[in-house]
Design a protein around this motif. Sequence first.
Motif, PDB file in Angstrom:
ATOM      1  N   UNK A 113      99.690 -12.153  30.932  1.00 51.48           N
ATOM      2  CA  UNK A 113      99.455 -12.326  29.498  1.00 51.48           C
ATOM      3  C   UNK A 113      99.940 -13.658  28.960  1.00 51.48           C
ATOM      4  N   UNK A 114      99.298 -14.093  27.874  1.00 54.07           N
ATOM      5  CA  UNK A 114      99.678 -15.330  27.202  1.00 54.07           C
ATOM      6  C   UNK A 114     100.505 -15.062  25.952  1.00 54.07           C
ATOM      7  N   UNK A 115     100.436 -13.855  25.418  1.00 50.65           N
ATOM      8  CA  UNK A 115     101.162 -13.498  24.210  1.00 50.65           C
ATOM      9  C   UNK A 115     102.506 -12.868  24.552  1.00 50.65           C
ATOM     10  N   UNK A 116     103.537 -13.256  23.829  1.00 47.43           N
ATOM     11  CA  UNK A 116     104.890 -12.761  24.074  1.00 47.43           C
ATOM     12  C   UNK A 116     104.954 -11.237  24.031  1.00 47.43           C
ATOM     13  N   UNK A 117     104.257 -10.614  23.107  1.00 48.36           N
ATOM     14  CA  UNK A 117     104.315  -9.163  22.956  1.00 48.36           C
ATOM     15  C   UNK A 117     103.789  -8.426  24.185  1.00 48.36           C
ATOM     16  N   UNK A 118     102.968  -9.094  24.985  1.00 48.75           N
ATOM     17  CA  UNK A 118     102.380  -8.465  26.173  1.00 48.75           C
ATOM     18  C   UNK A 118     103.172  -8.741  27.445  1.00 48.75           C
ATOM     19  N   UNK A 119     104.218  -9.555  27.352  1.00 51.51           N
ATOM     20  CA  UNK A 119     104.997  -9.924  28.536  1.00 51.51           C
ATOM     21  C   UNK A 119     106.055  -8.870  28.820  1.00 51.51           C
ATOM     22  N   UNK A 191     105.223 -26.374  23.376  1.00 50.53           N
ATOM     23  CA  UNK A 191     106.642 -26.098  23.489  1.00 50.53           C
ATOM     24  C   UNK A 191     107.131 -24.931  22.646  1.00 50.53           C
ATOM     25  N   UNK A 192     106.992 -23.722  23.122  1.00 52.78           N
ATOM     26  CA  UNK A 192     107.406 -22.563  22.359  1.00 52.78           C
ATOM     27  C   UNK A 192     108.853 -22.216  22.676  1.00 52.78           C
ATOM     28  N   UNK A 193     109.783 -22.856  21.975  1.00 53.02           N
ATOM     29  CA  UNK A 193     111.188 -22.566  22.130  1.00 53.02           C
ATOM     30  C   UNK A 193     111.692 -21.919  20.867  1.00 53.02           C
ATOM     31  N   UNK A 194     112.462 -20.843  20.983  1.00 53.27           N
ATOM     32  CA  UNK A 194     112.866 -20.080  19.819  1.00 53.27           C
ATOM     33  C   UNK A 194     114.351 -19.768  19.860  1.00 53.27           C
ATOM     34  N   UNK A 195     114.997 -19.823  18.699  1.00 50.21           N
ATOM     35  CA  UNK A 195     116.368 -19.374  18.559  1.00 50.21           C
ATOM     36  C   UNK A 195     116.363 -18.242  17.556  1.00 50.21           C
ATOM     37  N   UNK A 196     116.936 -17.104  17.941  1.00 51.85           N
ATOM     38  CA  UNK A 196     116.897 -15.924  17.098  1.00 51.85           C
ATOM     39  C   UNK A 196     118.307 -15.470  16.786  1.00 51.85           C
ATOM     40  N   UNK A 197     118.560 -15.119  15.542  1.00 52.24           N
ATOM     41  CA  UNK A 197     119.860 -14.620  15.150  1.00 52.24           C
ATOM     42  C   UNK A 197     120.095 -13.221  15.671  1.00 52.24           C
ATOM     43  N   UNK A 198     121.333 -12.763  15.591  1.00 55.55           N
ATOM     44  CA  UNK A 198     121.678 -11.448  16.129  1.00 55.55           C
ATOM     45  C   UNK A 198     120.912 -10.334  15.450  1.00 55.55           C
ATOM     46  N   UNK A 199     120.553 -10.525  14.186  1.00 54.95           N
ATOM     47  CA  UNK A 199     119.822  -9.490  13.460  1.00 54.95           C
ATOM     48  C   UNK A 199     118.340  -9.802  13.359  1.00 54.95           C
ATOM     49  N   UNK A 200     117.856 -10.773  14.157  1.00 56.48           N
ATOM     50  CA  UNK A 200     116.448 -11.109  14.138  1.00 56.48           C
ATOM     51  C   UNK A 200     116.056 -11.842  12.880  1.00 56.48           C
ATOM     52  N   UNK A 201     116.954 -12.705  12.365  1.00 54.30           N
ATOM     53  CA  UNK A 201     116.724 -13.410  11.115  1.00 54.30           C
ATOM     54  C   UNK A 201     115.824 -14.600  11.266  1.00 54.30           C
ATOM     55  N   UNK A 202     116.211 -15.708  10.634  1.00 51.74           N
ATOM     56  CA  UNK A 202     115.370 -16.900  10.623  1.00 51.74           C
ATOM     57  C   UNK A 202     115.125 -17.404  12.025  1.00 51.74           C
ATOM     58  N   UNK A 203     113.952 -17.960  12.227  1.00 50.72           N
ATOM     59  CA  UNK A 203     113.530 -18.401  13.547  1.00 50.72           C
ATOM     60  C   UNK A 203     113.103 -19.854  13.503  1.00 50.72           C
ATOM     61  N   UNK A 204     113.541 -20.609  14.477  1.00 50.34           N
ATOM     62  CA  UNK A 204     113.105 -21.997  14.620  1.00 50.34           C
ATOM     63  C   UNK A 204     112.231 -22.073  15.843  1.00 50.34           C
ATOM     64  N   UNK A 205     110.996 -22.560  15.688  1.00 51.68           N
ATOM     65  CA  UNK A 205     110.097 -22.638  16.828  1.00 51.68           C
ATOM     66  C   UNK A 205     108.776 -21.990  16.517  1.00 51.68           C
ATOM     67  N   UNK A 206     107.958 -21.832  17.547  1.00 55.81           N
ATOM     68  CA  UNK A 206     106.611 -21.331  17.374  1.00 55.81           C
ATOM     69  C   UNK A 206     106.563 -19.827  17.172  1.00 55.81           C
ATOM     70  N   UNK A 207     107.401 -19.087  17.929  1.00 51.89           N
ATOM     71  CA  UNK A 207     107.344 -17.644  17.875  1.00 51.89           C
ATOM     72  C   UNK A 207     108.732 -17.058  17.817  1.00 51.89           C
ATOM     73  N   UNK A 208     108.869 -15.898  17.201  1.00 54.13           N
ATOM     74  CA  UNK A 208     110.133 -15.175  17.191  1.00 54.13           C
ATOM     75  C   UNK A 208     110.152 -14.194  18.352  1.00 54.13           C
ATOM     76  N   UNK A 209     111.348 -13.739  18.699  1.00 52.36           N
ATOM     77  CA  UNK A 209     111.464 -12.784  19.804  1.00 52.36           C
ATOM     78  C   UNK A 209     110.941 -11.431  19.373  1.00 52.36           C
ATOM     79  N   UNK A 210     110.178 -10.814  20.247  1.00 53.27           N
ATOM     80  CA  UNK A 210     109.687  -9.471  19.981  1.00 53.27           C
ATOM     81  C   UNK A 210     110.796  -8.477  20.268  1.00 53.27           C
TER      82      UNK A 210
END
Length: 224
Positions: A113-119, A191-210
């Motif tokens: 898969x190419x989409x994070x949700x499918x990985x 370059x899909x790099x993401x930083x996610x807070x402990x509560x899934x808050x603000x996200x920097x990058x292309x995608x947030x963590x599923x």
Amino acid sequence: MKFLPSKLRLPKKVLILLAGVVVLTGASGAVAALVGRDAILGPRPERISGVACTTVLTLRQEHDGQRWIRHYIRAKAEEGDVRVKTALRVAGALSNKEQADLYQVVLLDEAGPAQRADMRGRAIGAEVLFSRDPGKVPGMNGPFQASYVEGTAAANGEFYGERKALSLDEIKTIVTAMEERADCIDLPPEGEETTVGAEGGKTAGKRAAAPAEAGSHEVAVNAH
């Protein structure tokens, strides 16, 4: 036309020498096939350190004061043990570049898969968790956890074989034998790099963590 008399007898030493020349030249392929390539030339590099791979996505998450890195990679490896060796190699390379409390490497097939949700689930061909201080990470009872799915991937990149978990001794043997420590090639141009807070808050990058998905080690760690 005869080049040698029919009753010519060569000395025994000459015959042995000629036989050696034949083995080292024209007969080398036959000998390799009979004895085994690995016995003569040693195992292929991929049997030791895995295969080349491509970075798909890297997620960096802050969790209860800890830094977790989830690294998704893609590779073409038909054999499960080669896949897990690739993931172990990349986990080591990643830990040498960045400081984190937990490193997770997830290996997908090239047709995956190419989409994070499918990985997740059957899309995962091999998975590795590594922590230098596993006692601080919930669910980790050793520095490594590694598993892979036996058999090749289906046409859609999913794996349907039996999942095998490696013992710590098996992992140590693999890592110690590795001759190459190369990471995957660079991230795609976007370059899909993401930083996610402990509560899934603000996200920097292309995608947030599923959310954590069922069937992976990620759940076992987060569940605690």
